[in-house]
Design a protein around this motif. Sequence first.
Motif, short mmCIF file in Angstrom:
data_model
loop_
_atom_site.label_atom_id
_atom_site.label_comp_id
_atom_site.label_asym_id
_atom_site.label_seq_id
_atom_site.Cartn_x
_atom_site.Cartn_y
_atom_site.Cartn_z
N VAL A 1 68.71 -6.30 34.66
CA VAL A 1 70.02 -5.67 34.46
C VAL A 1 70.85 -5.73 35.74
O VAL A 1 72.03 -6.08 35.71
N MET A 2 70.24 -5.39 36.89
CA MET A 2 71.00 -5.42 38.14
C MET A 2 71.47 -6.82 38.47
O MET A 2 72.61 -7.02 38.90
N THR A 3 70.62 -7.82 38.25
CA THR A 3 71.01 -9.21 38.49
C THR A 3 72.20 -9.58 37.60
O THR A 3 73.19 -10.16 38.07
N ALA A 4 72.12 -9.22 36.32
CA ALA A 4 73.21 -9.54 35.39
C ALA A 4 74.51 -8.86 35.81
O ALA A 4 75.57 -9.51 35.86
N PHE A 5 74.45 -7.58 36.15
CA PHE A 5 75.68 -6.87 36.51
C PHE A 5 76.27 -7.38 37.82
O PHE A 5 77.49 -7.46 37.97
N TRP B 1 82.85 -0.96 40.84
CA TRP B 1 82.43 0.44 40.89
C TRP B 1 81.43 0.76 39.78
O TRP B 1 80.53 1.58 39.96
N VAL B 2 81.55 0.09 38.62
CA VAL B 2 80.59 0.29 37.53
C VAL B 2 79.23 -0.23 37.94
O VAL B 2 78.21 0.44 37.79
N THR B 3 79.21 -1.43 38.52
CA THR B 3 77.95 -2.01 38.99
C THR B 3 77.33 -1.16 40.08
O THR B 3 76.11 -0.94 40.10
N ALA B 4 78.15 -0.63 40.98
CA ALA B 4 77.63 0.22 42.06
C ALA B 4 76.95 1.46 41.50
O ALA B 4 75.86 1.84 41.94
#
Length: 194
Positions: free
Chosen positions: A85-89, A101-104
Motif C-alpha cells: 500500500v505504501m509503495t502504491a501511494f 498530505w493523504v499519503t503522508a
Amino acid sequence: MNLPNKLTIVRLIIIPFFLILMVVPFDWGSVTFWGATIPVAELIVAILFIAATITDNLDGRIARRDHLVTNFGKFADPLADKLLVMTAFIVLTGQGVVPSWVTAIIIWRELSVTGLRLLLVEQNGTVLAAKMPGKIKTTTQFIAIIFLLLHNVIFAIWNIPFGQIMLYICLFFTVYSGIDYFVKGRGVFADGFK
C-alpha cells in the motif's frame, strides 16, 4: 513454511515488480474499455495489485480454516499489506494522482501501528492481530488503489471519480483504525505516565 506464509511471501515478491512497472516509462501503448483509457503498463500493475490482494484474502482464510495461524503470519501479513500500500501511494503521489498530505497520513499511521505492534511483542510477547477497523482500512485502500490505477474504469462512463472517492473513504478508516489500535494498546505506554 506453510501455504499462507508462502502466499504472504509471494505478495512481498510482487512489490518490486509493481514498483518497476510504475516508475519505468514503458511505452506499450494503452487500451480503452468501460470509459477509461489505461496505459498497458498500468493495466499490468493493476493486475499484479489485484493478484496481491487475492493472496492477502486467501492466506488469512487458509490460515484460519486449517489452523495454520503463526506469529510469522500475524507479523508478515500486515507488513506485506503495508509495504504494498505504501509503495502504491508513494508512486501515485509522484504521478500527481494522490495528494501528498493523504499519503503522508497513511504512511504515518502505518508506521505508528507497526511500531505499536513491535512494542507489544517486546513488552509482553503479544502479537496484535488485525481487528475489523484495520481490515476495513485495508480493503478500502486496496479498492482505492485499484480504481486509481485503472483510471476509474466503469465509473468513468458516468464521469464518477470513484477511485478518488474511495481514497478519502480509505483515509477515514486509516485514521479511525489507527486511533482504535492505540486506544486498545494504550497499556503498553503506562510506564511513561507514572
